[in-house]
Scaffold this motif. Structure first.
Motif, short mmCIF file in Angstrom:
data_model
loop_
_atom_site.label_atom_id
_atom_site.label_comp_id
_atom_site.label_asym_id
_atom_site.label_seq_id
_atom_site.Cartn_x
_atom_site.Cartn_y
_atom_site.Cartn_z
N LYS A 20 0.72 -1.18 0.00
CA LYS A 20 0.08 0.01 0.00
C LYS A 20 0.99 1.42 -0.05
CE LYS A 20 -2.44 1.80 3.79
NZ LYS A 20 -3.70 1.75 5.02
N HIS A 21 1.93 1.25 0.63
CA HIS A 21 2.63 2.60 0.88
C HIS A 21 3.74 2.61 -0.02
CE1 HIS A 21 0.50 3.74 4.49
NE2 HIS A 21 0.65 2.54 4.95
N HIS A 22 3.89 1.47 -0.89
CA HIS A 22 4.98 1.71 -2.08
C HIS A 22 5.38 3.15 -2.67
CE1 HIS A 22 7.94 0.00 -4.66
NE2 HIS A 22 7.34 0.53 -5.49
N PRO A 23 4.14 3.50 -3.18
CA PRO A 23 4.45 4.91 -3.94
C PRO A 23 5.06 6.20 -2.92
CG PRO A 23 2.41 3.85 -4.64
CD PRO A 23 3.07 3.12 -3.42
N ALA A 24 4.48 6.02 -1.66
CA ALA A 24 4.92 7.06 -1.00
C ALA A 24 6.49 6.85 -0.23
CB ALA A 24 3.96 7.09 0.31
N ALA A 25 6.56 5.68 -0.12
CA ALA A 25 8.02 5.10 0.19
C ALA A 25 9.11 5.53 -1.03
CB ALA A 25 8.08 3.78 0.50
N ARG A 26 8.61 5.30 -2.10
CA ARG A 26 9.91 5.43 -3.32
C ARG A 26 10.03 7.06 -3.51
NH1 ARG A 26 12.97 1.78 -5.85
NH2 ARG A 26 12.13 -0.35 -5.81
N ARG A 27 8.86 7.81 -3.08
CA ARG A 27 8.73 9.11 -3.33
C ARG A 27 9.65 9.75 -2.30
NH1 ARG A 27 3.84 9.58 -4.25
NH2 ARG A 27 3.10 9.70 -2.19
N PHE A 28 9.52 9.25 -1.18
CA PHE A 28 10.17 9.95 -0.05
C PHE A 28 11.58 9.48 -0.13
CE2 PHE A 28 12.33 9.28 3.97
CZ PHE A 28 12.15 10.44 4.82
N VAL A 29 11.95 8.46 -0.63
CA VAL A 29 13.59 8.08 -0.74
C VAL A 29 13.84 8.93 -2.00
CG1 VAL A 29 15.12 6.25 -1.49
CG2 VAL A 29 13.41 5.80 0.01
N MET A 30 13.25 9.12 -3.12
CA MET A 30 13.78 10.04 -4.15
C MET A 30 13.93 11.52 -3.63
SD MET A 30 14.30 8.00 -6.53
CE MET A 30 14.49 9.13 -7.80
N GLU A 31 13.03 11.84 -2.88
CA GLU A 31 13.18 13.52 -2.16
C GLU A 31 14.19 13.41 -0.96
OE1 GLU A 31 9.08 14.10 -0.97
OE2 GLU A 31 8.40 14.33 -3.12
N SER A 32 14.87 12.51 -0.73
CA SER A 32 15.68 12.45 0.36
C SER A 32 17.10 11.85 -0.11
CB SER A 32 15.38 11.54 1.50
OG SER A 32 14.23 12.18 1.88
N PRO A 33 17.79 12.32 -1.17
CA PRO A 33 18.90 11.82 -1.73
C PRO A 33 20.28 11.53 -0.67
CG PRO A 33 18.77 13.78 -2.90
CD PRO A 33 17.55 13.61 -1.93
N THR A 34 20.37 12.58 0.15
CA THR A 34 21.72 12.51 0.79
C THR A 34 21.42 12.01 2.36
OG1 THR A 34 20.95 14.69 1.80
CG2 THR A 34 22.32 14.80 -0.19
N THR A 35 20.35 11.20 2.43
CA THR A 35 20.16 10.73 3.72
C THR A 35 20.61 9.29 3.69
OG1 THR A 35 17.84 12.05 3.81
CG2 THR A 35 18.21 9.80 5.30
N ARG A 36 21.26 8.90 4.93
CA ARG A 36 21.99 7.59 5.04
C ARG A 36 21.12 6.70 5.82
NH1 ARG A 36 27.47 6.40 8.06
NH2 ARG A 36 26.41 7.38 9.81
N TRP A 37 20.60 5.50 5.52
CA TRP A 37 19.99 4.67 6.16
C TRP A 37 20.67 3.83 7.27
CZ3 TRP A 37 16.39 1.39 2.45
CH2 TRP A 37 15.43 2.08 1.67
N ILE A 38 20.04 3.98 8.46
CA ILE A 38 20.70 3.10 9.40
C ILE A 38 19.54 1.95 9.65
CG2 ILE A 38 21.28 2.80 11.93
CD1 ILE A 38 21.62 5.96 11.59
#
Length: 135
Positions: A20-38
């Motif tokens: 269900k949240h796939h589009p929102a997750a993809r959009r968020f990641v694309m809008e946060s290119p300098t964020t490092r995942w932990i």
């Protein structure tokens, strides 16, 4: 570079196109290119187990290999495990999983307030200094 803890719900939403949240997750990641995942060991465990059961063994291994190398992957040491257990016991009025409690505990330890998640349990931690993103 900004650090952000990642919850199992966000990983599922990001990697599984039927979620269900796939589009929102993809959009968020694309809008946060300098964020490092932990990625915490507890989240990794929960996610690859879910992928193995719900998607495929091959996908769980392939994505698991990426998550263990590309973002910051953190093992839970004995002190973190004890602190997570204390958190789990302290908030016995909540339906938070042990993994949720590990996120809260390590967020405080690492001073990382943003958690990429779609889980309402993470949203409930707002009063404890946790900010669920995307909001």
């Amino acid at each position: 570079m900004k650090d952000m803890l990642v919850d199992t719900s966000a990983l599922i939403a990001f990697f599984v196109s039927s979620e269900k949240h796939h589009p929102a997750a993809r959009r968020f990641v694309m809008e946060s290119p300098t964020t490092r995942w932990i990625i915490l060991e507890t989240v990794f465990d929960e996610f690859v187990t879910w992928m193995r059961a719900k998607v495929s063994i091959a996908a769980s291994i392939q994505i698991g290999q990426i998550l263990r190398t590309e973002p910051l992957y953190l093992n839970i040491d004995d002190a973190d495990d004890a602190a997570t257990w204390e958190t789990f016991c302290r908030y016995d009025d909540k339906r938070w999983s042990y993994t949720d409690c590990s996120i809260l505990t390590l967020a405080h330890k690492l001073k990382v307030n943003d958690v990429f998640a779609f889980d309402d349990h993470i949203q409930q931690m707002e009063g404890l200094g946790i900010h669920r993103v995307p909001s």
